[in-house]
Design a protein around this motif. Structure first.
Motif, mmCIF file in Angstrom:
data_model
loop_
_atom_site.group_PDB
_atom_site.id
_atom_site.type_symbol
_atom_site.label_atom_id
_atom_site.label_comp_id
_atom_site.label_asym_id
_atom_site.label_seq_id
_atom_site.Cartn_x
_atom_site.Cartn_y
_atom_site.Cartn_z
ATOM 1 N N ARG A 111 -20.895 20.410 -2.965
ATOM 2 C CA ARG A 111 -19.962 19.850 -3.951
ATOM 3 C C ARG A 111 -20.515 18.545 -4.473
ATOM 4 N NH1 ARG A 111 -16.731 16.323 -2.298
ATOM 5 N NH2 ARG A 111 -16.656 17.257 -0.203
ATOM 6 N N HIS A 328 -21.548 28.542 -10.207
ATOM 7 C CA HIS A 328 -20.457 27.860 -9.518
ATOM 8 C C HIS A 328 -20.905 27.508 -8.096
ATOM 9 C CE1 HIS A 328 -17.650 28.949 -12.735
ATOM 10 N NE2 HIS A 328 -18.291 30.105 -12.758
ATOM 11 N N GLU A 333 -14.707 25.191 -6.655
ATOM 12 C CA GLU A 333 -15.107 24.872 -8.030
ATOM 13 C C GLU A 333 -14.790 26.038 -8.965
ATOM 14 O OE1 GLU A 333 -19.320 24.706 -10.034
ATOM 15 O OE2 GLU A 333 -18.991 22.810 -8.970
#
Length: 462
Positions: A111, A328, A333
């Motif tokens: 992330r 992704h 997300e």
């Protein structure tokens, strides 16, 4: 020039790199001519050395691209021969040997903070690679590249004068023990969650292709649903029973809510479905793709049906992400992307509904104005806009704030007053112009809404 008559001395001088020799006696022209030739040779050698130095500097600057190309061919169908692999390693100045086993390690930032630019991400990946080097340098030599969204390392035991400091098994165990420390360091220093996959014990270089494919699949199974996972030689895991529900069933329910415009219910159902799928870390990659493709197809079908492509593009959301699963980083997300997309769609449809409603009531108004002497029953008006009489009546009232009947009265009275203001039009003709076959009924209708008969209104107007 020498006074020695021994030819062996001349031979030795030439072998040591002497440019040429002269026999005595030699005149000045011969001596200077030979010296000029030697100077030209030296200058040419210097030029060649400078060119080689420049080429080497350029090679160093291009090395990351050359290294990436080498790894892509190594993991693809490009290189099979161990001799060719070694030649490439030597060319890239990598102290690794193709006749020794190698292990693969893959890592990914799970992330990214939302405010980071592409350059920021590159710098952080570089810093992450440096942290990895610090932990592994004592026992290994590595080749590191970026592959898609992954950071990839090929690792062999470190050597001292060609002798491995540890055997392959010891190196594998050491790297395995370092994974959690690497993960913790990246989190503490860079504030980034890192997931890592380590291959099975060392493999022949020619096995890297299949190993990379199986690791990528393992990476996709276990990484993406959660953060900061370490996977080491994990066997395939059966899909848990809670995922027996096929994506099509969930998508059908979501599609119904999307079509009916139930914003909050749709979001709640979407979030619940994602949480349901994330109950286990290991979900088949093909199942993940089925979920993703089913949801993507649902959104695309809705966008095309409602002709919202331009509106979505103008919102800044990239529609290409509906067909690129690997773009992704993780499922959180992906969920965020789908929620944002649904917000845009619901907002646009609400705007379109408002515009469409306004268009309908305006059309009905125009129709009534043009046909005041015709059939203006609710059924007839509803037929003009292809709606049910009940829905049209409710829609008109909600948009205008008054009923269709009230609007019709307003239009007829206004038209009647306009016509009555013209002395050349008989009152009976005004009645017919407004669709009243019975003059008596028109007179009562007019008096009810104006307070006087048509003739009294004309007299008063005079």
């Amino acid at each position: 020039m020498s006074g020695y008559a021994d030819f062996a001395f001349l031979q030795g001088a030439l072998r040591q790199g002497a440019y040429d020799y002269l026999l005595k006696p030699a005149d000045e022209d011969a001596i200077f001519g030979l010296m000029e030739g030697a100077v030209e040779t030296i200058e040419r050698e210097i030029d060649e050395m400078e060119m080689m130095a420049k080429a080497k500097a350029q090679l160093l600057s291009a090395q990351p691209l050359l290294l990436q190309d080498f790894v892509q061919r190594l993991l693809g169908p490009g290189i099979d021969s161990l001799a060719d692999i070694q030649e490439q390693l030597n060319f890239l100045d990598r102290p690794m040997r193709s006749d020794n086993a190698v292990m693969l390690m893959m890592a990914r930032i799970d992330r990214w903070p939302p405010h980071l630019t592409s350059n920021d991400r590159l710098l952080l990946e570089y810093a992450c690679n440096n942290i990895m080097l610090e932990h592994l340098s004592p026992v290994s030599q590595r080749l590191a590249v970026k592959m898609e969204t992954y950071m990839l390392w090929m690792i062999q035991p470190a050597e001292d004068n060609g002798v491995p400091l540890r055997d392959a098994g010891q190196t594998y165990l050491y790297v395995k023990e370092m994974l959690e420390k690497i993960q913790v360091s990246v989190r503490q220093i860079l504030n980034l969650p890192l997931s890592i996959v380590l291959s099975r014990p060392m493999k022949n270089w020619r096995c890297l292709r299949s190993e990379y494919r199986s690791m990528s699949e393992l990476f996709s199974q276990g990484i993406g649903l959660e953060e900061e996972i370490i996977l080491v030689d994990v066997p395939p895991v059966d899909r848990p029973p809670e995922l027996d529900k096929r994506p099509q069933e969930a998508v059908f329910a979501l599609q119904t809510l999307l079509e009916s415009g139930e914003t909050e219910a749709f979001k709640n159902e979407l979030i619940d479905y994602f949480r349901h799928t994330q109950k286990t870390v290991f979900v088949d990659y093909t199942y993940q793709q089925e979920v993703y493709c089913s949801l993507g197809a649902m959104f695309l079908a809705y966008i095309n049906k409602k002709r919202l492509v331009n509106e979505v593009k103008e919102s800044g959301l990239d529609l290409a992400l509906l067909s690129d699963f690997k773009a992704h980083v993780n499922w959180d997300e992906l969920l965020d992307y789908f929620v944002k997309l649904s917000d845009i769609l619901f907002r646009q449809m609400e705007m379109k509904k408002t515009d469409q409603k306004q268009h309908i009531v305006d059309y009905v108004d125009r129709y009534m104005i043009r046909n005041l002497n015709g059939d203006l029953s609710l059924q007839q008006l509803a037929k003009q806009v292809h709606l049910s009489p009940y829905y049209l009546s409710r829609l008109y009232h909600s948009e205008k704030g008054y009923t269709l009947a009230e609007r019709l009265i307003e239009l007829k009275i206004a038209k009647a007053k306009q016509l009555l203001g013209n002395d050349f039009i008989k009152v009976q003709q005004v009645s017919l112009e407004l669709g009243f076959e019975n003059f008596s009924y028109f007179s009562k209708y007019f008096k009810k809404h104006v307070g006087m008969t048509p003739q009294e209104y004309r007299d008063h107007a005079r």
